[in-house]
Design a protein around this motif. Structure first.
Motif, short mmCIF file in Angstrom:
data_model
loop_
_atom_site.label_atom_id
_atom_site.label_comp_id
_atom_site.label_asym_id
_atom_site.label_seq_id
_atom_site.Cartn_x
_atom_site.Cartn_y
_atom_site.Cartn_z
N LEU A 187 0.89 -1.27 -0.11
CA LEU A 187 0.02 0.01 0.05
C LEU A 187 0.74 1.35 0.03
N VAL A 188 2.14 1.22 0.31
CA VAL A 188 3.06 2.46 0.24
C VAL A 188 3.31 2.46 -1.19
N SER A 189 2.98 3.87 -1.69
CA SER A 189 3.33 4.07 -3.12
C SER A 189 4.78 4.31 -3.29
N ASP A 190 5.11 4.47 -4.54
CA ASP A 190 6.48 4.77 -5.01
C ASP A 190 6.92 5.87 -4.36
N GLU A 191 6.24 7.06 -4.56
CA GLU A 191 6.41 8.55 -4.03
C GLU A 191 6.46 8.29 -2.64
N MET A 192 5.62 7.61 -1.87
CA MET A 192 5.71 7.57 -0.21
C MET A 192 7.04 7.03 0.08
N ALA A 193 7.39 5.94 -0.52
CA ALA A 193 8.59 4.86 0.11
C ALA A 193 9.78 5.87 -0.37
N SER A 194 9.88 6.62 -1.46
CA SER A 194 11.03 7.56 -1.94
C SER A 194 11.10 8.80 -0.99
N THR A 195 10.06 9.28 -0.36
CA THR A 195 9.97 10.48 0.59
C THR A 195 10.72 10.15 2.04
N PHE A 196 10.42 8.96 2.46
CA PHE A 196 10.94 8.44 3.47
C PHE A 196 12.20 7.61 3.58
N VAL A 197 12.47 7.00 2.64
CA VAL A 197 13.68 6.32 2.54
C VAL A 197 14.38 6.77 1.44
N ILE A 198 15.72 7.11 1.35
CA ILE A 198 16.66 7.42 0.35
C ILE A 198 16.83 6.50 -0.75
N THR A 199 16.01 6.37 -1.82
CA THR A 199 16.10 5.38 -2.94
C THR A 199 16.90 5.85 -4.14
N GLY A 200 16.94 4.88 -5.05
CA GLY A 200 17.65 5.34 -6.11
C GLY A 200 18.88 4.64 -6.46
N THR A 201 19.46 4.90 -7.56
CA THR A 201 20.77 4.41 -7.83
C THR A 201 21.76 4.91 -6.96
N PRO A 202 23.14 4.34 -6.84
CA PRO A 202 24.07 4.89 -6.09
C PRO A 202 24.49 6.41 -6.07
N ASP A 203 24.19 6.60 -7.24
CA ASP A 203 24.85 8.10 -7.67
C ASP A 203 23.61 8.81 -7.20
N GLU A 204 22.17 8.59 -7.47
CA GLU A 204 21.19 9.35 -6.93
C GLU A 204 20.97 9.56 -5.54
N VAL A 205 21.39 8.42 -4.91
CA VAL A 205 21.38 8.50 -3.38
C VAL A 205 22.35 9.42 -2.88
#
Length: 342
Positions: A283-301
Protein backbone atom coordinates in the motif's frame (compact mmCIF):
# COMPACT_ATOMS: atom_id res chain seq x y z
CA UNK A 1 32.01 20.46 4.14
CA UNK A 2 34.78 18.22 2.80
CA UNK A 3 33.90 14.53 2.62
CA UNK A 4 37.07 13.75 4.60
CA UNK A 5 35.73 15.77 7.53
CA UNK A 6 32.26 14.28 7.50
CA UNK A 7 31.35 12.23 10.53
CA UNK A 8 29.49 8.95 10.18
CA UNK A 9 28.08 6.63 12.84
CA UNK A 10 27.25 2.94 12.77
CA UNK A 11 24.54 0.82 14.39
CA UNK A 12 25.17 -2.38 16.37
CA UNK A 13 22.95 -5.42 16.52
CA UNK A 14 22.18 -6.84 19.96
CA UNK A 15 20.90 -10.19 18.74
CA UNK A 16 24.26 -11.92 18.46
CA UNK A 17 26.96 -13.21 20.82
CA UNK A 18 28.98 -10.60 22.70
CA UNK A 19 32.11 -11.54 20.75
CA UNK A 20 30.31 -10.77 17.49
CA UNK A 21 29.05 -7.43 18.83
CA UNK A 22 32.60 -6.57 19.89
CA UNK A 23 33.93 -7.52 16.46
CA UNK A 24 31.32 -5.37 14.70
CA UNK A 25 32.25 -2.40 16.91
CA UNK A 26 35.92 -2.92 16.10
CA UNK A 27 35.03 -2.84 12.41
CA UNK A 28 33.19 0.44 12.92
CA UNK A 29 36.26 1.91 14.56
CA UNK A 30 38.49 0.60 11.75
CA UNK A 31 36.21 2.19 9.13
CA UNK A 32 36.72 5.52 10.85
CA UNK A 33 33.25 6.03 12.28
CA UNK A 34 32.86 8.74 14.88
CA UNK A 35 30.74 6.42 16.97
CA UNK A 36 28.21 3.64 16.98
CA UNK A 37 24.69 3.25 18.36
CA UNK A 38 22.82 0.43 20.06
CA UNK A 39 19.06 0.74 19.84
CA UNK A 40 16.34 -0.15 22.33
CA UNK A 41 13.98 -2.25 20.27
CA UNK A 42 12.79 -4.28 23.25
CA UNK A 43 15.60 -4.61 25.81
CA UNK A 44 17.82 -1.79 27.08
CA UNK A 45 20.74 -0.86 24.80
CA UNK A 46 23.52 -0.76 27.39
CA UNK A 47 24.53 -4.44 27.13
CA UNK A 48 25.76 -4.40 23.50
CA UNK A 49 27.61 -1.14 24.13
CA UNK A 50 29.40 -2.74 27.07
CA UNK A 51 30.60 -5.48 24.72
CA UNK A 52 31.63 -2.83 22.19
CA UNK A 53 33.73 -1.05 24.82
CA UNK A 54 35.99 -4.10 25.14
CA UNK A 55 37.15 -4.04 21.50
CA UNK A 56 37.43 -0.31 20.81
CA UNK A 57 39.55 2.58 22.03
CA UNK A 58 38.31 5.75 20.31
CA UNK A 59 34.80 4.92 19.07
CA UNK A 60 32.01 6.81 20.85
CA UNK A 61 29.29 4.52 22.19
CA UNK A 62 25.73 5.82 22.18
CA UNK A 63 22.31 4.56 23.12
CA UNK A 64 20.24 5.20 20.04
CA UNK A 65 17.95 5.33 21.81
CA UNK A 66 17.25 4.37 25.40
CA UNK A 67 13.50 4.76 25.98
CA UNK A 68 13.72 7.16 28.90
CA UNK A 69 10.26 6.74 30.41
CA UNK A 70 10.45 2.97 30.90
CA UNK A 71 12.80 3.19 33.89
CA UNK A 72 13.74 5.49 36.75
CA UNK A 73 16.03 8.38 35.74
CA UNK A 74 18.29 7.29 38.60
CA UNK A 75 18.71 3.86 37.00
CA UNK A 76 19.33 5.42 33.59
CA UNK A 77 21.96 7.73 35.08
CA UNK A 78 23.72 4.82 36.78
CA UNK A 79 23.72 2.79 33.55
CA UNK A 80 25.27 5.74 31.72
CA UNK A 81 27.90 6.19 34.45
CA UNK A 82 28.82 2.49 34.25
CA UNK A 83 29.08 2.57 30.46
CA UNK A 84 31.22 5.71 30.63
CA UNK A 85 33.55 3.97 33.07
CA UNK A 86 33.77 0.85 30.89
CA UNK A 87 34.54 2.92 27.79
CA UNK A 88 36.83 5.38 29.61
CA UNK A 89 34.76 8.42 28.75
CA UNK A 90 33.19 7.54 25.40
CA UNK A 91 29.51 7.16 26.33
CA UNK A 92 26.71 9.21 24.81
CA UNK A 93 23.27 8.87 26.35
CA UNK A 94 20.64 9.01 23.62
CA UNK A 95 17.15 9.33 25.06
CA UNK A 96 13.65 9.30 23.60
CA UNK A 97 10.03 8.74 24.57
CA UNK A 98 9.06 6.24 21.85
CA UNK A 99 5.30 6.00 21.21
CA UNK A 100 2.45 5.42 23.66
CA UNK A 101 1.76 1.91 22.39
CA UNK A 102 5.30 0.94 23.42
CA UNK A 103 6.04 2.96 26.57
CA UNK A 104 2.57 2.58 28.05
CA UNK A 105 1.29 -0.49 26.24
CA UNK A 106 4.37 -2.76 26.24
CA UNK A 107 6.23 -1.47 29.29
CA UNK A 108 3.22 -0.36 31.35
CA UNK A 109 4.67 3.05 32.21
CA UNK A 110 2.87 6.44 32.23
CA UNK A 111 2.95 8.35 28.96
CA UNK A 112 0.90 11.49 29.61
CA UNK A 113 2.83 14.65 28.64
CA UNK A 114 5.88 12.71 27.38
CA UNK A 115 7.89 15.81 26.40
CA UNK A 116 7.48 17.37 29.85
CA UNK A 117 8.30 14.03 31.49
CA UNK A 118 11.46 13.75 29.42
CA UNK A 119 12.50 17.28 30.35
CA UNK A 120 12.31 16.44 34.04
CA UNK A 121 13.93 13.05 33.47
CA UNK A 122 16.96 14.72 31.84
CA UNK A 123 17.17 17.17 34.75
CA UNK A 124 17.36 14.32 37.25
CA UNK A 125 19.86 12.32 35.19
CA UNK A 126 22.19 15.29 34.92
CA UNK A 127 22.00 15.91 38.68
CA UNK A 128 22.71 12.27 39.54
CA UNK A 129 25.71 12.10 37.21
CA UNK A 130 27.24 15.35 38.47
CA UNK A 131 26.33 15.14 42.17
CA UNK A 132 25.61 11.52 43.10
CA UNK A 133 29.20 10.88 44.16
CA UNK A 134 29.59 14.09 46.16
CA UNK A 135 27.13 13.52 49.00
CA UNK A 136 25.38 16.74 47.95
CA UNK A 137 22.58 15.25 45.85
CA UNK A 138 19.30 16.72 47.09
CA UNK A 139 15.93 14.97 47.10
CA UNK A 140 13.95 15.64 43.95
CA UNK A 141 10.32 16.69 44.30
CA UNK A 142 9.05 17.27 40.79
CA UNK A 143 5.86 17.01 38.80
CA UNK A 144 6.59 13.48 37.61
CA UNK A 145 9.39 12.15 39.83
CA UNK A 146 9.65 12.21 43.62
CA UNK A 147 13.00 10.77 44.63
CA UNK A 148 14.46 10.48 48.11
CA UNK A 149 18.27 10.39 48.22
CA UNK A 150 18.57 10.78 52.01
CA UNK A 151 20.28 7.40 52.48
CA UNK A 152 22.35 7.52 49.29
CA UNK A 153 26.00 7.06 50.26
CA UNK A 154 28.63 8.74 48.07
CA UNK A 155 30.17 6.32 45.58
CA UNK A 156 33.21 6.38 43.32
CA UNK A 157 33.44 9.49 41.11
CA UNK A 158 32.17 9.07 37.55
CA UNK A 159 34.56 9.08 34.62
CA UNK A 160 33.02 12.43 33.65
CA UNK A 161 30.64 14.64 35.59
CA UNK A 162 28.82 15.51 32.36
CA UNK A 163 27.98 12.70 29.97
CA UNK A 164 26.57 14.01 26.67
CA UNK A 165 22.82 13.58 26.36
CA UNK A 166 21.22 13.50 22.92
CA UNK A 167 17.45 13.58 22.47
CA UNK A 168 15.74 11.67 19.68
CA UNK A 169 13.12 13.64 17.76
CA UNK A 170 10.57 13.22 15.03
CA UNK A 171 8.52 16.39 15.27
CA UNK A 172 8.88 19.93 16.57
CA UNK A 173 8.39 19.56 20.33
CA UNK A 174 11.17 17.01 20.82
CA UNK A 175 13.51 18.79 18.42
CA UNK A 176 13.08 22.06 20.29
CA UNK A 177 13.55 20.32 23.65
CA UNK A 178 16.78 18.70 22.49
CA UNK A 179 18.16 22.00 21.21
CA UNK A 180 17.18 23.71 24.46
CA UNK A 181 18.42 21.32 27.16
CA UNK A 182 20.58 18.59 25.62
CA UNK A 183 23.95 18.19 23.96
CA UNK A 184 22.54 16.83 20.74
CA UNK A 185 19.53 15.81 18.69
CA UNK A 186 19.12 12.43 16.96
CA UNK A 187 17.00 12.60 13.83
CA UNK A 188 14.26 10.03 13.30
CA UNK A 189 15.12 7.37 10.67
CA UNK A 190 12.17 8.42 8.50
CA UNK A 191 12.89 12.14 8.46
CA UNK A 192 12.59 13.35 4.90
CA UNK A 193 15.21 15.66 3.45
CA UNK A 194 12.57 18.38 3.02
CA UNK A 195 11.46 17.98 6.66
CA UNK A 196 15.04 18.38 7.80
CA UNK A 197 15.66 21.50 5.74
CA UNK A 198 12.30 23.24 6.12
CA UNK A 199 11.06 22.25 9.58
CA UNK A 200 13.89 20.89 11.71
CA UNK A 201 16.21 23.80 10.99
CA UNK A 202 13.53 26.19 12.33
CA UNK A 203 12.83 24.06 15.39
CA UNK A 204 16.51 23.87 16.29
CA UNK A 205 16.74 27.65 16.24
CA UNK A 206 13.64 28.02 18.43
CA UNK A 207 15.04 25.62 21.02
CA UNK A 208 18.48 27.20 20.98
CA UNK A 209 17.03 30.70 21.31
CA UNK A 210 15.01 29.62 24.37
CA UNK A 211 18.21 28.69 26.14
CA UNK A 212 20.38 31.46 24.71
CA UNK A 213 22.64 28.89 23.06
CA UNK A 214 24.59 28.78 19.83
CA UNK A 215 24.18 26.18 17.09
CA UNK A 216 27.73 24.92 17.64
CA UNK A 217 26.76 23.83 21.17
CA UNK A 218 24.72 20.83 19.98
CA UNK A 219 25.29 17.91 17.62
CA UNK A 220 22.64 17.02 15.05
CA UNK A 221 23.02 13.37 14.07
CA UNK A 222 20.70 12.52 11.19
CA UNK A 223 19.63 8.93 10.60
CA UNK A 224 18.59 7.94 7.10
CA UNK A 225 17.34 4.62 5.79
CA UNK A 226 18.68 4.17 2.29
CA UNK A 227 18.58 1.52 -0.44
CA UNK A 228 21.19 2.42 -3.09
CA UNK A 229 20.67 0.02 -5.96
CA UNK A 230 21.48 0.12 -9.70
CA UNK A 231 17.96 -1.25 -10.14
CA UNK A 232 15.87 1.77 -9.18
CA UNK A 233 12.63 -0.25 -9.12
CA UNK A 234 14.13 -2.75 -6.67
CA UNK A 235 15.44 0.08 -4.51
CA UNK A 236 11.91 1.45 -4.11
CA UNK A 237 10.41 -1.98 -3.56
CA UNK A 238 12.87 -2.64 -0.73
CA UNK A 239 11.88 0.63 0.96
CA UNK A 240 8.14 0.01 1.21
CA UNK A 241 7.98 -2.22 4.30
CA UNK A 242 9.96 0.01 6.67
CA UNK A 243 7.72 2.95 5.74
CA UNK A 244 4.68 0.75 6.36
CA UNK A 245 6.04 -0.08 9.83
CA UNK A 246 6.28 3.54 10.95
CA UNK A 247 3.19 4.79 9.12
CA UNK A 248 1.20 1.98 10.73
CA UNK A 249 1.59 3.67 14.14
CA UNK A 250 -1.31 5.97 14.95
CA UNK A 251 0.88 8.43 16.84
CA UNK A 252 2.97 9.12 13.74
CA UNK A 253 -0.02 9.96 11.54
CA UNK A 254 0.37 13.78 11.85
CA UNK A 255 3.95 13.53 10.61
CA UNK A 256 3.01 11.54 7.51
CA UNK A 257 -0.08 13.71 6.96
CA UNK A 258 2.16 16.79 6.95
CA UNK A 259 3.85 15.28 3.91
CA UNK A 260 0.53 14.62 2.19
CA UNK A 261 0.22 10.91 3.04
CA UNK A 262 -2.54 11.02 5.66
CA UNK A 263 -4.93 8.72 3.79
CA UNK A 264 -2.25 6.14 3.13
CA UNK A 265 -1.29 6.29 6.79
CA UNK A 266 -4.84 5.42 7.91
CA UNK A 267 -4.93 2.44 5.54
CA UNK A 268 -1.58 1.21 6.83
CA UNK A 269 -2.70 1.55 10.45
CA UNK A 270 -5.80 -0.52 9.78
CA UNK A 271 -3.84 -3.19 7.95
CA UNK A 272 -1.06 -3.34 10.55
CA UNK A 273 -3.56 -3.80 13.38
CA UNK A 274 -5.12 -6.75 11.56
CA UNK A 275 -1.79 -8.44 10.85
CA UNK A 276 1.83 -7.66 10.07
CA UNK A 277 3.04 -4.41 8.56
CA UNK A 278 4.77 -6.58 5.97
CA UNK A 279 1.33 -7.65 4.74
CA UNK A 280 0.37 -4.08 3.84
CA UNK A 281 3.73 -2.85 2.51
CA UNK A 282 2.28 -2.90 -1.01
CA UNK A 283 0.00 0.00 0.00
CA UNK A 284 3.06 2.27 0.24
CA UNK A 285 3.30 4.09 -3.09
CA UNK A 286 6.56 4.71 -4.94
CA UNK A 287 6.36 8.38 -3.97
CA UNK A 288 5.77 7.62 -0.31
CA UNK A 289 8.58 5.06 -0.17
CA UNK A 290 11.04 7.48 -1.76
CA UNK A 291 10.02 10.36 0.49
CA UNK A 292 10.96 8.62 3.73
CA UNK A 293 13.73 6.32 2.49
CA UNK A 294 16.59 7.56 0.32
CA UNK A 295 16.02 5.39 -2.74
CA UNK A 296 17.59 5.28 -6.19
CA UNK A 297 20.85 4.40 -7.85
CA UNK A 298 24.03 4.91 -5.82
CA UNK A 299 24.72 8.19 -7.62
CA UNK A 300 21.14 9.37 -7.06
CA UNK A 301 21.34 8.48 -3.35
CA UNK A 302 24.56 10.44 -2.96
CA UNK A 303 23.03 13.49 -4.64
CA UNK A 304 19.82 13.30 -2.63
CA UNK A 305 21.73 13.21 0.66
CA UNK A 306 24.05 16.10 -0.17
CA UNK A 307 21.66 18.92 0.88
CA UNK A 308 21.26 17.30 4.31
CA UNK A 309 24.87 18.17 5.08
CA UNK A 310 23.88 21.83 5.11
CA UNK A 311 22.28 21.12 8.50
CA UNK A 312 23.58 17.78 9.80
CA UNK A 313 26.78 17.53 11.85
CA UNK A 314 26.95 13.76 11.44
CA UNK A 315 24.96 10.98 9.79
CA UNK A 316 23.94 7.41 10.48
CA UNK A 317 23.17 5.62 7.21
CA UNK A 318 21.62 2.19 7.14
CA UNK A 319 19.42 -0.07 5.06
CA UNK A 320 15.98 -1.07 6.40
CA UNK A 321 17.50 -4.13 8.07
CA UNK A 322 14.45 -5.41 9.93
CA UNK A 323 12.29 -5.59 6.82
CA UNK A 324 14.80 -7.17 4.43
CA UNK A 325 16.26 -10.67 4.06
CA UNK A 326 19.71 -10.82 5.74
CA UNK A 327 21.58 -11.25 2.47
CA UNK A 328 19.95 -8.17 0.97
CA UNK A 329 20.63 -6.11 4.10
CA UNK A 330 24.30 -7.09 3.82
CA UNK A 331 24.36 -6.10 0.15
CA UNK A 332 22.97 -2.67 0.91
CA UNK A 333 25.34 -2.21 3.84
CA UNK A 334 28.30 -2.96 1.59
CA UNK A 335 27.04 -0.55 -1.06
CA UNK A 336 26.58 2.20 1.54
CA UNK A 337 30.12 1.58 2.79
CA UNK A 338 31.62 1.79 -0.68
CA UNK A 339 29.57 4.86 -1.55
CA UNK A 340 30.23 6.94 1.56
CA UNK A 341 33.13 5.55 3.58
CA UNK A 342 35.57 4.68 0.83
Amino acid sequence: MSSKKRKYWGVLSAFMPATAVAEMAAQHEAIGFEGTFAVQVHGPPFSPLSAAATSTRTLKLATGISIALTRSPFETAQAAIELDHMSEGRAVLGLGTSVKSWTNGFYGMPYDKPVARLRECVEVIQKVISQGHTGQLKNHQGEYYNLDFTELQPYSPPQRERIPIWISAMRSAMTRLGAEIADGVIGHPVWSIDWLRNQISKDLKIGLDRAGRERREIELNCWFRTTPNVDRKESIEDARAVVAFYAGMEQYEPYFAAHGFGNECKQLQEGSQQGSYMDVAHLVSDEMASTFVITGTPDEVRKRLEPAWEIADSMTLMPPVSSLPPEKAVMYSQTIAELFYG
